[in-house]
Design an enzyme around this catalytic site. Structure first.
Site, mmCIF file in Angstrom:
data_model
loop_
_atom_site.group_PDB
_atom_site.id
_atom_site.type_symbol
_atom_site.label_atom_id
_atom_site.label_comp_id
_atom_site.label_asym_id
_atom_site.label_seq_id
_atom_site.Cartn_x
_atom_site.Cartn_y
_atom_site.Cartn_z
ATOM 1 N N HIS A 127 84.480 -28.479 40.556
ATOM 2 C CA HIS A 127 85.302 -28.753 41.471
ATOM 3 C C HIS A 127 86.143 -30.085 41.198
ATOM 4 O O HIS A 127 85.861 -30.426 40.105
ATOM 5 C CB HIS A 127 84.433 -29.088 42.863
ATOM 6 C CG HIS A 127 83.597 -29.989 42.888
ATOM 7 N ND1 HIS A 127 83.591 -31.170 42.710
ATOM 8 C CD2 HIS A 127 82.182 -29.626 42.824
ATOM 9 C CE1 HIS A 127 82.584 -31.742 42.648
ATOM 10 N NE2 HIS A 127 81.529 -30.991 42.911
ATOM 11 N N HIS B 210 84.279 -33.129 39.594
ATOM 12 C CA HIS B 210 84.039 -32.926 38.179
ATOM 13 C C HIS B 210 85.101 -33.623 37.260
ATOM 14 O O HIS B 210 85.149 -34.238 36.388
ATOM 15 C CB HIS B 210 83.407 -31.553 37.689
ATOM 16 C CG HIS B 210 82.201 -31.292 38.426
ATOM 17 N ND1 HIS B 210 82.084 -30.347 39.209
ATOM 18 C CD2 HIS B 210 80.785 -31.583 38.309
ATOM 19 C CE1 HIS B 210 80.767 -30.232 39.671
ATOM 20 N NE2 HIS B 210 80.105 -30.964 39.003
ATOM 21 N N VAL C 31 84.992 -37.854 45.169
ATOM 22 C CA VAL C 31 86.199 -37.402 45.554
ATOM 23 C C VAL C 31 85.883 -36.329 47.118
ATOM 24 O O VAL C 31 84.674 -35.645 47.021
ATOM 25 C CB VAL C 31 86.647 -36.368 44.686
ATOM 26 C CG1 VAL C 31 87.786 -35.510 44.800
ATOM 27 C CG2 VAL C 31 86.732 -36.879 43.285
ATOM 28 N N SER D 18 81.097 -30.863 46.550
ATOM 29 C CA SER D 18 79.889 -30.338 45.876
ATOM 30 C C SER D 18 79.901 -29.187 45.747
ATOM 31 O O SER D 18 80.565 -28.302 46.591
ATOM 32 C CB SER D 18 78.785 -30.669 47.002
ATOM 33 O OG SER D 18 77.684 -30.128 46.621
#
Ligand code: PAF
Length: 290
Positions: free
Chosen positions: A34, A37, A178, A187
């Site tokens: 997501h 990352h 984020v 997550s």
């Protein structure tokens, strides 16, 4: 993005880069990427000459009964996203490459100083699993630096502590969480939320922010702040594992004179176990001591 599965291929590429004197950045992940990352990869891109990302759903950090088998594996999409983020090499090994004798029969790294409380208390064996796989990845990639998200704050401290204790020459960099527009920390496990659960999920962050504000305003009753957070989340339908105010350095209960605090919570919402945290600066109290 160029992808390798074998340790031999990984080592060949790393050796070439090291010979050329290039600075290597590492972004370890379990995939199912997501925007959080991608932010880690972009940060590594800024700090290093070459970026290695890893995708490995690490069996040893899942506790019995957790979602290891169901954890989403989305390698093709992840690989395209890493390419766009400027990753130079993707290492996505099979479990047998990392644990040739099986997960049970191998050396474990246990950062005892930080395990045993918060997530460590609720997921026994989780942090030794993380510490073990990260030690392996650091030894394989030999990065100059590695970037990890601050959402997993206890994990970040475990990794900082392990490089310190084991003299591993890697700079461990924490990157801010984020969030979705409504505050929910990104997550992979948010995908487990139903539409109704997704509506209330941002209340986890909201409750942590309120606790941090109370601390900043001088509230000294840390036990009451924790109890109020747990009660609020329970009323909304969460099942909190913990809601705690800790020292941001050690994750121990803060000393009376400590000002750099963090409020951390983990709570189940349906099938998803959500975790989040908010840093809190509290006013210093002259003369305060333990
Ligand atoms: O945060 C994660 O995704 C994992 O715990 C990590 C750091 C990649 C280790 O498996």
């Amino acid at each position: 993005v160029r992808s390798v599965q074998s340790i031999a291929d990984l080592r060949t590429q790393i050796a070439n880069w090291r010979r050329a004197g290039l600075r290597i950045g590492l972004v370890p992940t379990m995939g199912n990427l997501h925007a959080g990352h991608i932010a880690l990869a972009e940060r590594a891109r800024e700090l290093a000459d070459r970026v290695v990302a890893t995708i490995f759903v690490n069996p040893t950090q899942f506790v019995a009964g957790e979602d290891y088998a169901q954890y989403p594996r989305t390698l093709d999409k992840d690989s395209r996203w890493f390419e766009q983020a400027g990753v130079d090499l993707l290492f996505a090994p099979p479990a047998e490459a990392i644990y040739p004798e099986g997960p049970a029969m191998q050396t474990k790294v246990d950062v005892a100083a930080l395990d045993g409380r918060l997530c460590g208390a609720f997921r026994p064996g989780h942090f030794p699993g993380v510490a073990t796989v990260i030690t392996k990845l650091f030894n394989l990639v030999q990065p100059d630096l590695a970037v990890f998200g601050e959402k997993d704050y206890q994990q970040l401290l475990v990794i900082k502590r392990l490089v310190r204790d084991l003299f591993i020459p890697v700079e461990v960099i924490g990157h801010p969480t984020v969030r979705e527009a409504d505050g929910l920390a990104m997550s992979s496990r948010n995908a487990y939320l139903s539409a109704d659960e997704r509506e209330i999920a941002p209340q986890l962050y909201a409750s942590l922010q309120r606790a941090a504000q109370a601390l900043a305003a001088g509230d000294v009753d840390l036990a009451a702040i924790g109890a109020a957070g747990r009660e609020y989340l329970t009323r909304l339908g969460f099942k909190p594992d913990y809601f705690s105010v800790c020292s941001a350095d050690s994750l121990e209960p803060p000393r009376a004179d400590e000002t750099d605090l963090i409020v951390l919570a983990a709570a189940w919402l349906g099938r998803a176990r959500l975790i989040d945290n908010v840093r809190a600066e509290r006013p210093s109290r002259p003369g305060a001591s333990r």
